[in-house]
Design a protein around this motif. Structure first.
Motif, PDB file in Angstrom:
ATOM      1  N   GLY A   1       0.861  -1.246  -0.037  1.00 31.41           N
ATOM      2  CA  GLY A   1       0.117   0.233  -0.061  1.00 31.41           C
ATOM      3  C   GLY A   1       0.638   1.190   0.009  1.00 31.41           C
ATOM      4  N   GLN A   2       2.117   1.269  -0.134  1.00 27.61           N
ATOM      5  CA  GLN A   2       3.011   2.280  -0.050  1.00 27.61           C
ATOM      6  C   GLN A   2       3.579   2.365  -1.339  1.00 27.61           C
ATOM      7  OE1 GLN A   2       3.092   4.245   2.849  1.00 27.61           O
ATOM      8  NE2 GLN A   2       1.436   2.885   3.576  1.00 27.61           N
ATOM      9  N   GLU A   3       4.297   3.693  -1.616  1.00 28.46           N
ATOM     10  CA  GLU A   3       4.922   4.006  -2.764  1.00 28.46           C
ATOM     11  C   GLU A   3       6.304   3.453  -2.588  1.00 28.46           C
ATOM     12  OE1 GLU A   3       2.006   5.745  -4.907  1.00 28.46           O
ATOM     13  OE2 GLU A   3       4.180   5.943  -5.673  1.00 28.46           O
ATOM     14  N   ARG A   4       6.850   3.185  -3.855  1.00 31.27           N
ATOM     15  CA  ARG A   4       8.363   2.506  -3.798  1.00 31.27           C
ATOM     16  C   ARG A   4       9.246   3.754  -3.406  1.00 31.27           C
ATOM     17  NH1 ARG A   4      10.102  -1.237  -8.380  1.00 31.27           N
ATOM     18  NH2 ARG A   4       8.218  -2.210  -7.756  1.00 31.27           N
ATOM     19  N   GLU A   5      10.247   3.482  -2.636  1.00 32.18           N
ATOM     20  CA  GLU A   5      11.085   4.425  -2.005  1.00 32.18           C
ATOM     21  C   GLU A   5      12.657   3.944  -2.308  1.00 32.18           C
ATOM     22  OE1 GLU A   5      10.407   5.230   1.951  1.00 32.18           O
ATOM     23  OE2 GLU A   5      11.012   3.244   2.833  1.00 32.18           O
ATOM     24  N   GLY A   6      13.513   4.977  -2.422  1.00 30.14           N
ATOM     25  CA  GLY A   6      15.016   4.635  -2.511  1.00 30.14           C
ATOM     26  C   GLY A   6      15.497   4.560  -1.038  1.00 30.14           C
ATOM     27  N   VAL A   7      16.306   3.472  -0.823  1.00 32.93           N
ATOM     28  CA  VAL A   7      16.957   2.932   0.382  1.00 32.93           C
ATOM     29  C   VAL A   7      18.459   3.427   0.267  1.00 32.93           C
ATOM     30  CG1 VAL A   7      17.595   1.093   2.057  1.00 32.93           C
ATOM     31  CG2 VAL A   7      15.380   1.203   0.912  1.00 32.93           C
ATOM     32  N   SER A   8      19.346   2.965  -0.691  1.00 33.11           N
ATOM     33  CA  SER A   8      20.522   3.252  -0.758  1.00 33.11           C
ATOM     34  C   SER A   8      21.130   3.229  -2.096  1.00 33.11           C
ATOM     35  CB  SER A   8      21.281   2.359   0.012  1.00 33.11           C
ATOM     36  OG  SER A   8      22.793   2.874   0.078  1.00 33.11           O
ATOM     37  N   LEU A   9      22.123   4.106  -2.604  1.00 34.30           N
ATOM     38  CA  LEU A   9      22.774   3.977  -3.736  1.00 34.30           C
ATOM     39  C   LEU A   9      24.308   4.016  -3.693  1.00 34.30           C
ATOM     40  CD1 LEU A   9      20.665   6.301  -6.162  1.00 34.30           C
ATOM     41  CD2 LEU A   9      20.880   3.979  -6.361  1.00 34.30           C
ATOM     42  N   ILE A  10      24.881   3.453  -4.854  1.00 37.12           N
ATOM     43  CA  ILE A  10      26.332   3.599  -4.805  1.00 37.12           C
ATOM     44  C   ILE A  10      26.911   4.120  -6.178  1.00 37.12           C
ATOM     45  CG2 ILE A  10      26.772   1.213  -5.082  1.00 37.12           C
ATOM     46  CD1 ILE A  10      29.356   1.538  -3.618  1.00 37.12           C
ATOM     47  N   SER A  11      27.519   4.973  -6.495  1.00 34.54           N
ATOM     48  CA  SER A  11      28.101   5.451  -7.648  1.00 34.54           C
ATOM     49  C   SER A  11      29.045   4.722  -8.278  1.00 34.54           C
ATOM     50  CB  SER A  11      28.485   6.713  -7.660  1.00 34.54           C
ATOM     51  OG  SER A  11      29.167   7.446  -8.979  1.00 34.54           O
ATOM     52  N   SER A  12      28.836   3.942  -9.557  1.00 33.88           N
ATOM     53  CA  SER A  12      29.578   3.046 -10.309  1.00 33.88           C
ATOM     54  C   SER A  12      30.988   4.124 -10.493  1.00 33.88           C
ATOM     55  CB  SER A  12      29.091   2.677 -11.604  1.00 33.88           C
ATOM     56  OG  SER A  12      27.862   2.003 -11.566  1.00 33.88           O
ATOM     57  N   SER A  13      31.034   5.289 -10.784  1.00 32.05           N
ATOM     58  CA  SER A  13      32.398   5.999 -11.044  1.00 32.05           C
ATOM     59  C   SER A  13      33.400   6.096  -9.828  1.00 32.05           C
ATOM     60  CB  SER A  13      31.977   7.347 -11.802  1.00 32.05           C
ATOM     61  OG  SER A  13      31.171   8.149 -10.615  1.00 32.05           O
ATOM     62  N   ASP A  14      32.828   6.537  -8.806  1.00 32.20           N
ATOM     63  CA  ASP A  14      33.732   6.741  -7.604  1.00 32.20           C
ATOM     64  C   ASP A  14      33.428   6.065  -6.523  1.00 32.20           C
ATOM     65  OD1 ASP A  14      32.429  10.085  -7.209  1.00 32.20           O
ATOM     66  OD2 ASP A  14      31.510   8.215  -6.762  1.00 32.20           O
ATOM     67  N   GLY A  15      32.213   5.350  -6.388  1.00 28.66           N
ATOM     68  CA  GLY A  15      31.882   4.549  -5.098  1.00 28.66           C
ATOM     69  C   GLY A  15      31.177   5.129  -4.131  1.00 28.66           C
ATOM     70  N   THR A  16      30.892   6.420  -4.305  1.00 28.65           N
ATOM     71  CA  THR A  16      30.203   7.381  -3.128  1.00 28.65           C
ATOM     72  C   THR A  16      28.810   6.877  -2.971  1.00 28.65           C
ATOM     73  OG1 THR A  16      31.057   9.283  -4.103  1.00 28.65           O
ATOM     74  CG2 THR A  16      29.323   9.602  -2.717  1.00 28.65           C
ATOM     75  N   THR A  17      28.454   6.822  -1.555  1.00 30.16           N
ATOM     76  CA  THR A  17      27.281   6.124  -1.191  1.00 30.16           C
ATOM     77  C   THR A  17      26.486   7.095  -1.024  1.00 30.16           C
ATOM     78  OG1 THR A  17      28.064   5.659   0.971  1.00 30.16           O
ATOM     79  CG2 THR A  17      28.365   3.914  -0.605  1.00 30.16           C
ATOM     80  N   TYR A  18      25.016   6.586  -0.885  1.00 25.89           N
ATOM     81  CA  TYR A  18      23.887   7.523  -0.543  1.00 25.89           C
ATOM     82  C   TYR A  18      22.650   6.799   0.281  1.00 25.89           C
ATOM     83  CZ  TYR A  18      25.963  10.247  -4.425  1.00 25.89           C
ATOM     84  OH  TYR A  18      26.823  10.921  -5.115  1.00 25.89           O
ATOM     85  N   TYR A  19      22.026   7.523   1.173  1.00 21.77           N
ATOM     86  CA  TYR A  19      21.465   6.682   2.072  1.00 21.77           C
ATOM     87  C   TYR A  19      20.154   7.528   2.396  1.00 21.77           C
ATOM     88  CZ  TYR A  19      25.027   3.287   3.218  1.00 21.77           C
ATOM     89  OH  TYR A  19      25.955   2.373   3.032  1.00 21.77           O
ATOM     90  N   LYS A  20      18.919   6.753   2.513  1.00 19.40           N
ATOM     91  CA  LYS A  20      17.820   7.405   2.822  1.00 19.40           C
ATOM     92  C   LYS A  20      17.913   7.685   4.625  1.00 19.40           C
ATOM     93  CE  LYS A  20      12.498   6.250   3.236  1.00 19.40           C
ATOM     94  NZ  LYS A  20      12.633   6.866   4.889  1.00 19.40           N
ATOM     95  N   ASP A  21      17.596   8.883   5.000  1.00 13.77           N
ATOM     96  CA  ASP A  21      17.860   8.981   6.419  1.00 13.77           C
ATOM     97  C   ASP A  21      17.706   8.177   7.596  1.00 13.77           C
ATOM     98  OD1 ASP A  21      17.353  12.860   6.075  1.00 13.77           O
ATOM     99  OD2 ASP A  21      19.094  11.630   5.901  1.00 13.77           O
TER     100      ASP A  21
END
Length: 129
Positions: free
Chosen positions: A42-62
């Motif tokens: 019943g919820q919208e899809r959300e991002g959890v975490s990403l990693i950049s292929s170019s430099d390995g930088t990571t990103y996270y949902k708070d």
């Protein structure tokens, strides 16, 4: 050009841990970023975490910072999501997804995202007593 297959989901008690895996086949360099997304009933899809292929930088949902860790093993064409201190609100189908080369992509602190082109079929994570 890329196929993604997730594994590692299951039932875990609150406070427990799981490690999800995503195996990529095809041209492993054919993506700009790769990461994890989730969708609860019943919820919208959300991002959890990403990693950049170019430099390995990571990103996270708070809401997962300090609890989840994304990593990759290039030799095995595999990406992981280590999930610790799991909460009932983490219950969802977790998807592996990747962005095509040269695409713009984004993951915001609230899980908003865009730019994912390839998607796996998902693996279910249930956090319950």
């Amino acid at each position: 050009q890329v196929q993604l297959v997730e594994s590692g989901g299951g039932l875990v008690q609150p406070g427990g841990s799981l490690r999800l895996s995503c195996v990529a086949s095809g041209l492993t360099s054919d993506y700009a970023a790769i990461g994890w997304f989730r969708q609860a009933p019943g919820q919208e899809r959300e991002g959890v975490s990403l990693i950049s292929s170019s430099d390995g930088t990571t990103y996270y949902k708070d809401s997962v910072k300090g609890r989840f860790t994304i990593s990759r093993d290039s030799a095995k064409n595999t990406m992981y999501l280590q999930m610790n201190s799991l909460k009932p609100e983490d219950t969802a189908v977790y998807y592996c997804a990747a962005a095509k080369p040269s695409r713009s992509w984004y993951l915001g602190p609230r899980g908003d995202f865009y730019g994912m082109d390839y998607w796996g079929k998902g693996t279910l994570v249930t956090v319950s007593s």
